[in-house]
Write a protein that holds these residues in place. Structure first.
Motif, PDB file in Angstrom:
ATOM      1  N   THR B  25       0.835  -1.272  -0.003  1.00 29.45           N
ATOM      2  CA  THR B  25      -0.139  -0.076   0.019  1.00 29.45           C
ATOM      3  C   THR B  25       0.943   1.166  -0.022  1.00 29.45           C
ATOM      4  O   THR B  25       1.948   1.288   0.591  1.00 29.45           O
ATOM      5  N   THR B  26       0.248   2.264  -0.719  1.00 21.56           N
ATOM      6  CA  THR B  26       0.833   3.563  -0.400  1.00 21.56           C
ATOM      7  C   THR B  26      -0.166   4.535   0.158  1.00 21.56           C
ATOM      8  O   THR B  26      -1.444   4.265  -0.285  1.00 21.56           O
ATOM      9  N   ARG B  27       0.049   5.742   1.011  1.00 18.62           N
ATOM     10  CA  ARG B  27      -0.611   6.775   1.181  1.00 18.62           C
ATOM     11  C   ARG B  27       0.078   7.936   1.277  1.00 18.62           C
ATOM     12  O   ARG B  27       1.174   7.890   1.876  1.00 18.62           O
ATOM     13  N   GLN B  28      -0.582   9.059   1.249  1.00 17.32           N
ATOM     14  CA  GLN B  28       0.332  10.411   1.388  1.00 17.32           C
ATOM     15  C   GLN B  28      -0.831  11.081   2.451  1.00 17.32           C
ATOM     16  O   GLN B  28      -1.973  11.031   2.377  1.00 17.32           O
ATOM     17  N   MET B  29      -0.026  11.782   3.409  1.00 22.30           N
ATOM     18  CA  MET B  29      -0.837  12.417   4.456  1.00 22.30           C
ATOM     19  C   MET B  29       0.230  13.526   4.768  1.00 22.30           C
ATOM     20  O   MET B  29       1.011  13.536   5.465  1.00 22.30           O
ATOM     21  N   GLU B  93      -1.192  -1.876 -13.809  1.00 23.08           N
ATOM     22  CA  GLU B  93      -2.881  -2.067 -13.705  1.00 23.08           C
ATOM     23  C   GLU B  93      -2.823  -1.907 -12.407  1.00 23.08           C
ATOM     24  O   GLU B  93      -2.166  -2.588 -11.448  1.00 23.08           O
ATOM     25  N   SER B  94      -3.934  -1.649 -11.623  1.00 27.69           N
ATOM     26  CA  SER B  94      -4.295  -1.630 -10.030  1.00 27.69           C
ATOM     27  C   SER B  94      -5.061  -3.240  -9.722  1.00 27.69           C
ATOM     28  O   SER B  94      -5.484  -3.553 -10.842  1.00 27.69           O
ATOM     29  N   ALA B  95      -4.800  -3.563  -8.627  1.00 28.42           N
ATOM     30  CA  ALA B  95      -5.183  -4.806  -8.456  1.00 28.42           C
ATOM     31  C   ALA B  95      -6.807  -4.593  -8.146  1.00 28.42           C
ATOM     32  O   ALA B  95      -7.219  -3.423  -7.970  1.00 28.42           O
ATOM     33  N   PRO B  96      -7.330  -5.743  -8.507  1.00 29.72           N
ATOM     34  CA  PRO B  96      -9.014  -5.469  -8.573  1.00 29.72           C
ATOM     35  C   PRO B  96      -9.589  -5.176  -7.228  1.00 29.72           C
ATOM     36  O   PRO B  96     -10.683  -4.508  -7.372  1.00 29.72           O
ATOM     37  N   VAL B  97      -8.928  -5.009  -6.191  1.00 25.79           N
ATOM     38  CA  VAL B  97      -9.449  -4.957  -4.793  1.00 25.79           C
ATOM     39  C   VAL B  97      -8.125  -4.161  -3.973  1.00 25.79           C
ATOM     40  O   VAL B  97      -7.189  -4.713  -4.083  1.00 25.79           O
ATOM     41  N   PRO B  98      -8.507  -3.429  -3.188  1.00 26.59           N
ATOM     42  CA  PRO B  98      -7.318  -2.772  -2.370  1.00 26.59           C
ATOM     43  C   PRO B  98      -6.566  -3.939  -1.436  1.00 26.59           C
ATOM     44  O   PRO B  98      -7.412  -4.685  -0.926  1.00 26.59           O
ATOM     45  N   MET B  99      -5.341  -3.939  -1.424  1.00 26.02           N
ATOM     46  CA  MET B  99      -4.803  -5.070  -1.165  1.00 26.02           C
ATOM     47  C   MET B  99      -4.241  -4.816   0.296  1.00 26.02           C
ATOM     48  O   MET B  99      -3.667  -5.568   1.235  1.00 26.02           O
ATOM     49  N   GLY B 100      -4.408  -3.477   0.812  1.00 31.33           N
ATOM     50  CA  GLY B 100      -3.581  -2.988   2.097  1.00 31.33           C
ATOM     51  C   GLY B 100      -4.761  -3.060   3.345  1.00 31.33           C
ATOM     52  O   GLY B 100      -4.124  -2.983   4.693  1.00 31.33           O
ATOM     53  N   LYS B 101      -6.121  -3.228   3.122  1.00 33.53           N
ATOM     54  CA  LYS B 101      -6.876  -3.444   4.275  1.00 33.53           C
ATOM     55  C   LYS B 101      -6.669  -4.417   5.004  1.00 33.53           C
ATOM     56  O   LYS B 101      -6.349  -5.711   4.469  1.00 33.53           O
ATOM     57  N   ARG B 102      -7.197  -4.620   6.347  1.00 30.26           N
ATOM     58  CA  ARG B 102      -7.040  -5.664   7.077  1.00 30.26           C
ATOM     59  C   ARG B 102      -7.931  -6.926   6.633  1.00 30.26           C
ATOM     60  O   ARG B 102      -7.459  -8.080   6.502  1.00 30.26           O
ATOM     61  N   GLU B 103      -8.988  -6.308   6.410  1.00 31.82           N
ATOM     62  CA  GLU B 103     -10.082  -7.317   5.612  1.00 31.82           C
ATOM     63  C   GLU B 103     -10.085  -7.355   4.120  1.00 31.82           C
ATOM     64  O   GLU B 103      -9.809  -6.078   3.616  1.00 31.82           O
ATOM     65  N   LEU B 104     -10.322  -8.437   3.579  1.00 34.28           N
ATOM     66  CA  LEU B 104     -10.101  -8.374   1.986  1.00 34.28           C
ATOM     67  C   LEU B 104     -11.718  -8.150   1.782  1.00 34.28           C
ATOM     68  O   LEU B 104     -12.713  -8.950   2.125  1.00 34.28           O
ATOM     69  N   LEU B 108     -17.442 -13.857  -2.810  1.00 33.87           N
ATOM     70  CA  LEU B 108     -16.913 -15.085  -3.026  1.00 33.87           C
ATOM     71  C   LEU B 108     -16.491 -15.337  -4.688  1.00 33.87           C
ATOM     72  O   LEU B 108     -15.553 -15.787  -5.077  1.00 33.87           O
ATOM     73  N   PRO B 109     -17.688 -14.776  -5.560  1.00 32.36           N
ATOM     74  CA  PRO B 109     -17.197 -14.917  -6.762  1.00 32.36           C
ATOM     75  C   PRO B 109     -16.110 -13.910  -7.340  1.00 32.36           C
ATOM     76  O   PRO B 109     -14.955 -14.550  -8.073  1.00 32.36           O
ATOM     77  N   THR B 110     -15.749 -12.967  -6.953  1.00 33.68           N
ATOM     78  CA  THR B 110     -14.596 -12.150  -7.065  1.00 33.68           C
ATOM     79  C   THR B 110     -13.277 -12.914  -6.446  1.00 33.68           C
ATOM     80  O   THR B 110     -12.273 -12.921  -7.218  1.00 33.68           O
ATOM     81  N   LEU B 111     -13.417 -13.275  -5.217  1.00 40.91           N
ATOM     82  CA  LEU B 111     -12.316 -14.047  -4.841  1.00 40.91           C
ATOM     83  C   LEU B 111     -11.829 -15.094  -5.533  1.00 40.91           C
ATOM     84  O   LEU B 111     -10.503 -15.480  -5.830  1.00 40.91           O
ATOM     85  N   LEU B 112     -12.830 -16.061  -5.959  1.00 44.88           N
ATOM     86  CA  LEU B 112     -12.737 -17.258  -6.758  1.00 44.88           C
ATOM     87  C   LEU B 112     -11.844 -16.775  -8.067  1.00 44.88           C
ATOM     88  O   LEU B 112     -11.071 -17.258  -8.893  1.00 44.88           O
ATOM     89  N   VAL B 117      -4.426 -13.196  -7.816  1.00 49.05           N
ATOM     90  CA  VAL B 117      -3.904 -12.015  -7.451  1.00 49.05           C
ATOM     91  C   VAL B 117      -4.474 -11.616  -5.813  1.00 49.05           C
ATOM     92  O   VAL B 117      -3.649 -11.399  -4.851  1.00 49.05           O
ATOM     93  N   LEU B 118      -5.640 -12.142  -5.536  1.00 47.92           N
ATOM     94  CA  LEU B 118      -6.250 -11.661  -4.373  1.00 47.92           C
ATOM     95  C   LEU B 118      -5.691 -12.836  -3.193  1.00 47.92           C
ATOM     96  O   LEU B 118      -5.525 -12.659  -1.994  1.00 47.92           O
ATOM     97  N   ASN B 119      -5.038 -13.872  -3.558  1.00 52.21           N
ATOM     98  CA  ASN B 119      -4.283 -14.730  -2.645  1.00 52.21           C
ATOM     99  C   ASN B 119      -3.209 -14.059  -2.218  1.00 52.21           C
ATOM    100  O   ASN B 119      -2.457 -14.792  -1.130  1.00 52.21           O
ATOM    101  N   ARG B 120      -2.749 -12.967  -2.827  1.00 54.10           N
ATOM    102  CA  ARG B 120      -1.484 -12.291  -2.017  1.00 54.10           C
ATOM    103  C   ARG B 120      -1.985 -11.327  -0.901  1.00 54.10           C
ATOM    104  O   ARG B 120      -1.179 -10.758  -0.219  1.00 54.10           O
ATOM    105  N   HIS B 121      -3.338 -11.285  -0.624  1.00 51.75           N
ATOM    106  CA  HIS B 121      -3.511 -10.545   0.208  1.00 51.75           C
ATOM    107  C   HIS B 121      -3.284 -11.050   1.692  1.00 51.75           C
ATOM    108  O   HIS B 121      -3.390 -12.243   1.940  1.00 51.75           O
TER     109      HIS B 121
END
Lengths: 429, 429
Positions: B25-29, B93-104, B108-112, B117-121
């Motif tokens: 993840t990256t963020r600017q603050m 390309e960006s990942a289909p879902v943010p990878m940095g949140k604690r929860e994914l 289920l259809p998207t996960l499968l 890529v989502l198994n990297r979460h």
């Protein structure tokens, strides 16, 4: 009375103990009867004196109670005297081949057909103990180097990697195929865990019967990221093999001795030779003109194996840089000479044991390589996702477990190193 | 400069080190940029101060050099300052879902569909680290108890054990089937090594979609000889599970915490109830008349799970003695009441996790059982050889790896506990 293992009797000298297991052999000599009992751990001998005893059939399951006595003549130095037998499971038929000889006197057809019982023979058990030792050592070395184990699916939705040579099946009314290697999955998993391995079956629908091929075998697969090139992979192969042979020497002394295994020799490290130089060498030294060939024949591999032993004192030889035209599309080319690949084969005593190398890791390189190979990208869409989302330079290799055991034990046929082999004719036992 | 793992930075406080991995993840603050780097071992944060920096896309592969500084606010207590980035592999390309949140946050259809890529979460990686931990603990416990690992063939020549529910394939012009369990082979191997286990894929052509079924899964199989009855097997199950959970608690603390896993509770030992008594209990306490039933429904299993927790303080419950009519022909009957079997299911939090028991071991009993079941002995000829030549009383069990992870982590669907699940619709990725 506590039941003990055959391997524990020396700790009970002078005591009465109970063993349980299979009757391996019996013989009568001058009014004395000998019975060798086998359990899951080893064997122990009991001596019956005096009156005639009906010793049970081989393979009968018995409990055997006796007093442990030292005897330099007995196998292992200890034996049971004043024995008593209780029959647990009787048998009504003799084994097809005597089970008590050091060598198993049976041809390959009998061995395959009667594998269920003949795998109980001490020489067969020793082989498969070594297989178990190799798997354990493989995992132990990789676990201690930060690798994560995973299990890839064997049912796949496209006949991708090899095209031919895959078994096809009916999957709820559509076609599926049996994975011929976990190649794509282990690369995807580098994206997840960076360093991964798998031990599992692979399936090859290769329609030939040779002494080196079976249609289902156990593959020990490794893949990892952040390598420099194929030499990083080869360094791991060398470390891993050293660890495996040390593990066997330490934990499987009995089996190595029983099988008369000649442990591999190396001269400190595994030598390597470029494919191009290998062809030059074969041409120069044998007179056979092989320059320009794109692959090595089994005969050339044998010759190179002998050459490595003669000139480097090594049972192992890496051949590196195979021509790209003979390697699968995911193979990484040599950046300095892109007709050659950053891949290798490891020859062990002159037979190919491992194939490995660096893989491509850039998404656009995959698209180009598939186009060049005349392959549509569509069946590879999920695989390509791994590279869309960032993959480090990576590589890996696969070891055929049965072939390793065959070469280590210098068996004439890989089927001899397989519990229940599958070939074109054989699907049982 | 040496490259170190993210998990090693605390040992390098004040030093400049290089990491390599995936941008998670990256963020600017407020003029400060944060970048979390993930490698195969964990994550580390880098802090960019001052001028605007173009932080790379998530999943970009980078080398990251920085000075290690303690910071109580940083995840793990340490972070990299004065960082420098080298891009190793860019992504477009960006990942289909943010990878940095604690929860994914993905259904289920998207996960499968996006598993590659989502198994990297981090939450997915934690699950599969637990799977690897279970396999390692399983093997370690059995190895230290004299068990030998083996690998059975998955291609078999007769559709035996279950009859239905097996995948059929073309094997060089004849029919072959995919093994739905290593049951027959593990029993044969008791004849060879007395105590054996296998970790491998099994295939079930079951045409139903439920939250508890997949068509290919990883089975942890155990079989061993010289048991008294099914209670000997259950004692091993209990020991083994205790060892597995101890191993996870010791080696997978990070993953258990990240996933919020509630470790199983027991009251010292796993309680057991006879199938007949279970039916009486359900009838008495719920009013539902189930006496005479030959199996338990998922609802009844859930009820029994709650009952075991309530009355025995245990997440586990053995149900023993299932009616013989519902068990396969190799099941050993209860000698005192032969309509009941010496078999068991283990319920874990109210879901069946393991089936096991004592098997028949007498050759003639097999012939009788096959005849009673209306089955010809011929397809079983090789299997029966094992009993012709002497087998001890033996038994075993099988654990579904994905189901164990599902129940342990209280996931709503077994597919969530599978890297690349196979169901009636899905053969990819």
């Amino acid at each position: 009375m506590n039941t003990v293992k055959t391997t524990e009797i020396r700790a009970h000298e002078g005591q009465r103990v109970r063993l349980q297991g299979w009757v391996q052999t019996t013989r009568q000599m001058g009014g004395i009867g000998f019975l060798v009992l086998r359990d899951g751990f080893g064997t122990a001998q009991a001596v019956f004196e005096g009156s005639e005893i009906d010793l049970p059939f081989p393979e009968t399951i018995i409990g055997l109670t006796g007093t442990i006595q030292a005897n330099g003549q007995a196998p292992g130095g200890f034996e049971l005297v004043q024995p008593e037998i209780e029959t647990i499971t009787a048998v009504c038929e003799s084994a097809p081949v005597p089970m008590g000889k050091r060598e198993l006197k049976a041809g390959l057809p009998t061995l395959l057909e009667e594998a269920v019982v003949l795998n109980r023979h001490p020489s067969r058990r020793a082989l498969f103990k070594l297989s178990a030792g190799v798997m354990a050592a493989f995992r132990a070395h990789l676990n201690s180097n930060g690798f994560t184990e995973f299990q890839s699916p064997k049912l796949v939705g496209s006949a991708t990697e090899g095209g031919a040579n895959v078994f096809e099946l009916d999957y709820f009314g559509r076609k599926a195929w049996l994975a011929q290697s976990p190649q794509f999955y282990k690369q995807m998993m580098v994206g997840v865990f960076e360093r991964v391995y798998e031990v599992g079956p692979v399936f090859r629908a290769e329609a030939h019967n040779t002494s080196r091929h079976i249609n289902e075998y156990v593959s020990l697969d490794v893949e990892f990221g952040f390598i420099e090139n194929h030499f990083t992979v080869m360094a791991l192969v060398e470390e891993l093999f050293t660890a495996i042979f040390e593990h066997l020497a330490q934990h499987n002394e009995t089996e190595l001795k029983l099988l008369g295994v000649k442990m591999p020799v190396t001269n400190g490290s595994f030598p390597h030779i470029h494919f191009r130089e290998a062809l030059e060498l074969i041409t120069a030294e044998t007179g056979e003109r092989v320059i320009g060939a794109t692959d090595l024949s089994p005969q050339h591999e044998r010759w190179l194996g002998e050459w490595a032993y003669r000139t480097h004192g090594s049972d192992f030889l890496f051949v590196v840089g195979y021509p790209m035209v003979k390697r699968p599309f995911y193979t990484h080319p040599d950046p300095a000479a892109p007709e050659w690949s950053n891949s290798f084969d490891l020859l062990f005593r002159g037979t190919e044991l491992i194939t490995g190398g660096q893989r491509r890791h850039i998404y656009s390189d995959y698209l180009n390589a598939l186009a060049e190979a005349g392959l549509s990208a569509e069946p590879f869409a999920h695989y390509l996702d791994a590279f869309k989302f960032g993959m480090p330079p990576h590589g890996g290799f696969a070891i055929g477990l049965e072939r390793l055991i065959m070469q280590l034990c210098q068996l004439p046929n890989v089927k001899l190193a397989t519990l229940f082999p599958r070939d074109m004719q054989r699907l049982a036992p």
